[in-house]
Design a protein around this motif. Structure first.
Motif, short mmCIF file in Angstrom:
data_model
loop_
_atom_site.label_atom_id
_atom_site.label_comp_id
_atom_site.label_asym_id
_atom_site.label_seq_id
_atom_site.Cartn_x
_atom_site.Cartn_y
_atom_site.Cartn_z
N LEU A 28 0.82 -1.22 0.00
CA LEU A 28 0.00 0.00 0.00
C LEU A 28 0.85 1.26 0.00
O LEU A 28 0.41 2.32 -0.43
CB LEU A 28 -0.92 -0.03 1.22
N GLY A 29 2.10 1.14 0.46
CA GLY A 29 2.99 2.29 0.50
C GLY A 29 3.60 2.56 1.85
O GLY A 29 4.35 3.52 2.02
N ALA A 103 12.12 5.73 -8.67
CA ALA A 103 10.97 4.88 -9.00
C ALA A 103 10.37 5.29 -10.35
O ALA A 103 10.04 4.44 -11.18
CB ALA A 103 9.92 4.99 -7.90
N GLU A 104 10.26 6.61 -10.59
CA GLU A 104 9.73 7.08 -11.87
C GLU A 104 10.64 6.66 -13.03
O GLU A 104 10.16 6.25 -14.10
CB GLU A 104 9.60 8.60 -11.86
N ARG A 105 11.94 6.75 -12.81
CA ARG A 105 12.89 6.38 -13.85
C ARG A 105 12.76 4.90 -14.20
O ARG A 105 12.81 4.51 -15.38
CB ARG A 105 14.31 6.70 -13.41
N GLY A 118 9.00 -5.05 -9.74
CA GLY A 118 9.02 -4.24 -8.53
C GLY A 118 8.71 -5.04 -7.28
O GLY A 118 9.10 -4.64 -6.18
N ARG A 119 8.03 -6.15 -7.45
CA ARG A 119 7.74 -7.00 -6.30
C ARG A 119 9.02 -7.56 -5.68
O ARG A 119 9.06 -7.89 -4.50
CB ARG A 119 6.81 -8.14 -6.77
N PHE A 120 10.10 -7.64 -6.48
CA PHE A 120 11.36 -8.20 -5.99
C PHE A 120 12.34 -7.11 -5.52
O PHE A 120 13.43 -7.43 -5.08
CB PHE A 120 12.03 -9.02 -7.10
N LEU A 123 12.45 -0.92 -2.95
CA LEU A 123 11.95 0.42 -3.24
C LEU A 123 10.63 0.37 -3.99
O LEU A 123 9.65 1.05 -3.63
CB LEU A 123 12.98 1.20 -4.05
N LEU A 124 10.57 -0.46 -5.03
CA LEU A 124 9.37 -0.50 -5.86
C LEU A 124 8.22 -1.25 -5.19
O LEU A 124 7.06 -1.05 -5.59
CB LEU A 124 9.69 -1.15 -7.22
N ARG A 125 8.50 -2.10 -4.22
CA ARG A 125 7.40 -2.75 -3.52
C ARG A 125 6.53 -1.72 -2.82
O ARG A 125 5.32 -1.89 -2.68
CB ARG A 125 7.94 -3.77 -2.49
N ILE A 126 7.15 -0.63 -2.36
CA ILE A 126 6.40 0.43 -1.70
C ILE A 126 5.76 1.37 -2.71
O ILE A 126 4.64 1.83 -2.52
CB ILE A 126 7.34 1.22 -0.76
#
Length: 221
Positions: A28-29, A103-105, A118-120, A123-126
């Motif tokens: 969720l963040g 994250a945007e990049r 991103g699940r792995f 940073l991207l999991r959040i």
């Protein structure tokens, strides 16, 4: 009460709920240690004296990841990129400009694959769910990448830790603890190197952002 008796007193349902809740909140963040909780629960499932089932652990993590990411997507779509600006002011260690820019990049470079891979990545999991919503990513494509990524991450992590835990018990019974120590050291070193690399990339982007902000302010004056 020793540690083993304490673990045996924990109901398996409580373990599944904790896994689903922590992984869901992280997706969720909320910056929580979802992966550590998943690994711990999977390790518990490999202990033959405990009633925790590895399938239940993996399923709980998948459900938490999919639901959390979907809620994060809805929040990001509702509030847009201004959400990250507000979060960055309140929680700069987790949502600073460098974190958002990195994250945007990655989203710009990978597109929908950023949700899956991103699940792995911690940073991207959040960021994956809220950022995908803020960038107005098509929900059906997001959901497909979200579900497939959650299954691969949760199922793969649970399976690896489960079988590693069983193997570790056999090694320890035979006093072959050296291989286990080596495996732990290698895994820990890899995690630290990845974290350091991510932190360095974030620091570089934050420095770049500050330079641009300084240049913009000077131009305005």
């Amino acid at each position: 009460m020793n540690a083993e008796a304490l673990l045996q007193s924990i109901p398996p349902l409580a373990v599944y709920l904790v896994v689903a809740g922590v992984v869901g909140l992280e997706s969720l963040g909320v910056p929580l240690p979802g992966e550590i909780i998943l690994v711990s629960a999977a390790l518990m499932s490999s202990h033959h004296d405990l009633a925790v089932n590895p399938v239940g652990v993996g399923a709980a993590a998948v459900i938490g990841a999919v639901v959390g990411d979907s809620i994060g997507y809805s929040i990001g779509r509702r509030f847009g990129m201004s959400l990250f600006e507000k979060l960055g002011r309140r929680f700069p260690r987790h949502f600073g400009p460098g974190h958002v820019m990195l994250a945007e990049r990655l989203f710009d470079r990978w597109g929908i694959r950023a949700v899956f891979f991103g699940r792995f990545i911690a940073l991207l999991r959040i960021f994956a769910g809220p950022l995908a919503g803020a960038l107005k990513m098509h929900y059906q494509r997001f959901l497909a990448a979200n579900v497939s990524g959650a299954i691969c991450w949760a199922g793969g992590t649970t399976a690896v830790v489960y079988f590693a835990g069983i193997a570790a018990e056999r090694w320890l019974e035979r006093f072959s603890w050296i291989a286990l120590v080596i495996a732990i050291v290698i895994g820990g070193t890899a995690a630290l190197l990845l974290r350091e690399r991510t932190s360095r990339a974030i620091a570089e982007l934050e420095a770049e952002h500050e330079r641009k902000s300084g240049t913009t302010a000077a131009d305005a004056v």
